[in-house]
Motif scaffolding. Sequence first.
Motif, PDB file in Angstrom:
ATOM      1  N   ARG A   1       0.833  -1.208   0.000  1.00 24.80           N
ATOM      2  CA  ARG A   1       0.000   0.000   0.000  1.00 24.80           C
ATOM      3  C   ARG A   1       0.864   1.253   0.000  1.00 24.80           C
ATOM      4  O   ARG A   1       0.596   2.209  -0.727  1.00 24.80           O
ATOM      5  CB  ARG A   1      -0.925   0.012   1.218  1.00 24.80           C
ATOM      6  N   LEU A   2       1.927   1.246   0.800  1.00 22.86           N
ATOM      7  CA  LEU A   2       2.812   2.408   0.876  1.00 22.86           C
ATOM      8  C   LEU A   2       3.588   2.611  -0.422  1.00 22.86           C
ATOM      9  O   LEU A   2       3.927   3.742  -0.785  1.00 22.86           O
ATOM     10  CB  LEU A   2       3.782   2.251   2.052  1.00 22.86           C
ATOM     11  N   ALA A   3       3.858   1.515  -1.124  1.00 26.14           N
ATOM     12  CA  ALA A   3       4.601   1.599  -2.388  1.00 26.14           C
ATOM     13  C   ALA A   3       3.822   2.382  -3.445  1.00 26.14           C
ATOM     14  O   ALA A   3       4.412   2.945  -4.376  1.00 26.14           O
ATOM     15  CB  ALA A   3       4.926   0.203  -2.902  1.00 26.14           C
ATOM     16  N   GLU A   4       2.507   2.442  -3.300  1.00 21.52           N
ATOM     17  CA  GLU A   4       1.674   3.169  -4.256  1.00 21.52           C
ATOM     18  C   GLU A   4       1.966   4.670  -4.240  1.00 21.52           C
ATOM     19  O   GLU A   4       1.691   5.372  -5.213  1.00 21.52           O
ATOM     20  CB  GLU A   4       0.194   2.932  -3.937  1.00 21.52           C
ATOM     21  N   PHE A   5       2.518   5.163  -3.133  1.00 21.88           N
ATOM     22  CA  PHE A   5       2.817   6.591  -3.022  1.00 21.88           C
ATOM     23  C   PHE A   5       4.219   6.935  -3.530  1.00 21.88           C
ATOM     24  O   PHE A   5       4.579   8.107  -3.615  1.00 21.88           O
ATOM     25  CB  PHE A   5       2.708   7.033  -1.555  1.00 21.88           C
ATOM     26  N   ASP A   6       4.977   5.920  -3.864  1.00 23.73           N
ATOM     27  CA  ASP A   6       6.382   6.134  -4.245  1.00 23.73           C
ATOM     28  C   ASP A   6       6.504   6.469  -5.727  1.00 23.73           C
ATOM     29  O   ASP A   6       6.969   5.660  -6.531  1.00 23.73           O
ATOM     30  CB  ASP A   6       7.203   4.885  -3.907  1.00 23.73           C
ATOM     31  N   ASP A   7       6.065   7.687  -6.086  1.00 19.08           N
ATOM     32  CA  ASP A   7       6.170   8.115  -7.481  1.00 19.08           C
ATOM     33  C   ASP A   7       7.156   9.271  -7.650  1.00 19.08           C
ATOM     34  O   ASP A   7       7.230   9.900  -8.698  1.00 19.08           O
ATOM     35  CB  ASP A   7       4.799   8.517  -8.030  1.00 19.08           C
ATOM     36  N   GLY A   8       7.901   9.560  -6.580  1.00 23.03           N
ATOM     37  CA  GLY A   8       8.932  10.591  -6.664  1.00 23.03           C
ATOM     38  C   GLY A   8       8.453  12.006  -6.440  1.00 23.03           C
ATOM     39  O   GLY A   8       9.243  12.949  -6.561  1.00 23.03           O
ATOM     40  N   THR A   9       7.174  12.184  -6.097  1.00 19.97           N
ATOM     41  CA  THR A   9       6.655  13.537  -5.889  1.00 19.97           C
ATOM     42  C   THR A   9       6.478  13.829  -4.403  1.00 19.97           C
ATOM     43  O   THR A   9       6.214  12.924  -3.605  1.00 19.97           O
ATOM     44  CB  THR A   9       5.294  13.730  -6.583  1.00 19.97           C
ATOM     45  N   LEU A  10       6.611  15.109  -4.057  1.00 23.39           N
ATOM     46  CA  LEU A  10       6.451  15.536  -2.673  1.00 23.39           C
ATOM     47  C   LEU A  10       5.003  15.366  -2.224  1.00 23.39           C
ATOM     48  O   LEU A  10       4.735  15.047  -1.059  1.00 23.39           O
ATOM     49  CB  LEU A  10       6.869  17.002  -2.532  1.00 23.39           C
ATOM     50  N   GLU A  11       4.083  15.558  -3.167  1.00 22.11           N
ATOM     51  CA  GLU A  11       2.659  15.420  -2.846  1.00 22.11           C
ATOM     52  C   GLU A  11       2.337  13.999  -2.391  1.00 22.11           C
ATOM     53  O   GLU A  11       1.629  13.793  -1.397  1.00 22.11           O
ATOM     54  CB  GLU A  11       1.801  15.779  -4.067  1.00 22.11           C
ATOM     55  N   SER A  12       2.852  13.028  -3.119  1.00 21.38           N
ATOM     56  CA  SER A  12       2.593  11.631  -2.769  1.00 21.38           C
ATOM     57  C   SER A  12       3.248  11.265  -1.443  1.00 21.38           C
ATOM     58  O   SER A  12       2.688  10.509  -0.643  1.00 21.38           O
ATOM     59  CB  SER A  12       3.104  10.705  -3.875  1.00 21.38           C
ATOM     60  N   PHE A  13       4.441  11.809  -1.226  1.00 18.36           N
ATOM     61  CA  PHE A  13       5.128  11.556   0.045  1.00 18.36           C
ATOM     62  C   PHE A  13       4.286  12.082   1.201  1.00 18.36           C
ATOM     63  O   PHE A  13       4.122  11.406   2.224  1.00 18.36           O
ATOM     64  CB  PHE A  13       6.502  12.220   0.035  1.00 18.36           C
ATOM     65  N   SER A  14       3.732  13.272   1.054  1.00 17.50           N
ATOM     66  CA  SER A  14       2.880  13.852   2.098  1.00 17.50           C
ATOM     67  C   SER A  14       1.623  13.013   2.301  1.00 17.50           C
ATOM     68  O   SER A  14       1.181  12.794   3.435  1.00 17.50           O
ATOM     69  CB  SER A  14       2.490  15.289   1.729  1.00 17.50           C
ATOM     70  N   GLU A  15       1.060  12.529   1.198  1.00 13.89           N
ATOM     71  CA  GLU A  15      -0.146  11.706   1.274  1.00 13.89           C
ATOM     72  C   GLU A  15       0.117  10.392   2.001  1.00 13.89           C
ATOM     73  O   GLU A  15      -0.781   9.835   2.642  1.00 13.89           O
ATOM     74  CB  GLU A  15      -0.666  11.405  -0.139  1.00 13.89           C
ATOM     75  N   SER A  16       1.343   9.905   1.917  1.00 11.04           N
ATOM     76  CA  SER A  16       1.664   8.603   2.514  1.00 11.04           C
ATOM     77  C   SER A  16       1.549   8.611   4.033  1.00 11.04           C
ATOM     78  O   SER A  16       1.492   7.556   4.667  1.00 11.04           O
ATOM     79  CB  SER A  16       3.074   8.166   2.100  1.00 11.04           C
ATOM     80  N   TYR A  17       1.513   9.800   4.636  1.00 12.04           N
ATOM     81  CA  TYR A  17       1.396   9.900   6.093  1.00 12.04           C
ATOM     82  C   TYR A  17      -0.046   9.717   6.578  1.00 12.04           C
ATOM     83  O   TYR A  17      -0.264   9.415   7.748  1.00 12.04           O
ATOM     84  CB  TYR A  17       1.909  11.262   6.577  1.00 12.04           C
ATOM     85  N   LYS A  18      -1.013   9.899   5.682  1.00 10.30           N
ATOM     86  CA  LYS A  18      -2.414   9.825   6.084  1.00 10.30           C
ATOM     87  C   LYS A  18      -2.799   8.387   6.440  1.00 10.30           C
ATOM     88  O   LYS A  18      -2.573   7.458   5.667  1.00 10.30           O
ATOM     89  CB  LYS A  18      -3.311  10.347   4.960  1.00 10.30           C
ATOM     90  N   ASP A  19      -3.379   8.235   7.620  1.00  6.19           N
ATOM     91  CA  ASP A  19      -3.820   6.918   8.101  1.00  6.19           C
ATOM     92  C   ASP A  19      -2.695   5.884   8.052  1.00  6.19           C
ATOM     93  O   ASP A  19      -2.927   4.699   7.799  1.00  6.19           O
ATOM     94  CB  ASP A  19      -5.012   6.415   7.272  1.00  6.19           C
ATOM     95  N   ASN A  20      -1.487   6.349   8.286  1.00  6.47           N
ATOM     96  CA  ASN A  20      -0.327   5.454   8.258  1.00  6.47           C
ATOM     97  C   ASN A  20      -0.116   4.865   9.655  1.00  6.47           C
ATOM     98  O   ASN A  20       0.116   5.604  10.612  1.00  6.47           O
ATOM     99  CB  ASN A  20       0.919   6.234   7.823  1.00  6.47           C
ATOM    100  N   PRO A  21      -0.199   3.556   9.797  1.00  2.00           N
ATOM    101  CA  PRO A  21      -0.060   2.925  11.121  1.00  2.00           C
ATOM    102  C   PRO A  21       1.325   3.106  11.748  1.00  2.00           C
ATOM    103  O   PRO A  21       1.493   2.879  12.948  1.00  2.00           O
ATOM    104  CB  PRO A  21      -0.350   1.447  10.838  1.00  2.00           C
ATOM    105  N   LEU A  22       2.296   3.533  10.945  1.00  2.00           N
ATOM    106  CA  LEU A  22       3.637   3.763  11.490  1.00  2.00           C
ATOM    107  C   LEU A  22       3.692   5.030  12.340  1.00  2.00           C
ATOM    108  O   LEU A  22       4.554   5.159  13.216  1.00  2.00           O
ATOM    109  CB  LEU A  22       4.659   3.883  10.349  1.00  2.00           C
ATOM    110  N   ASN A  23       2.775   5.952  12.082  1.00  2.00           N
ATOM    111  CA  ASN A  23       2.806   7.247  12.771  1.00  2.00           C
ATOM    112  C   ASN A  23       2.755   7.108  14.290  1.00  2.00           C
ATOM    113  O   ASN A  23       3.391   7.876  15.016  1.00  2.00           O
ATOM    114  CB  ASN A  23       1.636   8.125  12.312  1.00  2.00           C
ATOM    115  N   LYS A  24       2.003   6.130  14.764  1.00  2.00           N
ATOM    116  CA  LYS A  24       1.809   5.980  16.208  1.00  2.00           C
ATOM    117  C   LYS A  24       3.098   5.583  16.934  1.00  2.00           C
ATOM    118  O   LYS A  24       3.192   5.717  18.155  1.00  2.00           O
ATOM    119  CB  LYS A  24       0.725   4.943  16.488  1.00  2.00           C
TER     120      LYS A  24
END
Length: 213
Positions: free
Chosen positions: A154-177
């Motif tokens: 799921r996280l690999a879907e955000f790996d397109d090299g853009t800052l926007e996708s990197f920022s989006e990868s934090y949303k509802d990310n279980p690693l944040n906790k």
Amino acid sequence: MNKNLLLIMTLSSILSFFSCKQKPQKSNEEIEIDKAFEEWNNRKIYKVLTSEIIDSVSDDILEQTIFDNIYEIIGNDYKNELANVEKLSKGQQSFWSTWIIEGEVNNGGFNQFYFNSSGQYWKMAESGFKVIGAEKYADLTQRANKIYEENKERLAEFDDGTLESFSESYKDNPLNKLDDEFYDLGDIESIRELRIKYIRENKKEFITKKNSS
């Protein structure tokens, strides 16, 4: 001399004088920052390390000295970086991987660690913490690695090299906790102190050239 030219030169001199007079003075804090940056920029980097050199380096700069030496060994061959690090001693691997994960998590959380190329050290960092005696960090990294494995696709879907996708990868990310747990551990277990202790007690792991004597 042409009067207009003389007038222009005079005005330029006056403006230059006042601009110099009005130049703000640096605060003591800014001076100290500049001094620290200059010292760091001009630090001595050892291409090889001996037991004598390690003994002569103070704890304040020991970690940076080890990091610089390892970087000199592996170079900037980023494509083969992991393979080159895996050729190092167990102590060097443990130092390098725990230094990398510490910097990444402190800067942008576990998500940033796995998102960047630093994520290639996810397994090495877990064992590295154990090697230097940072058991609590090892346990936390083990939990983070498990979450990462479960969400890797799921996280690999955000790996397109853009800052926007990197920022989006934090949303509802279980690693944040886990990020706050990592930060709070600093009050209980100092990675820096444990790394320095390990280096002092296991010098042979970091020696890249025998003493001349």
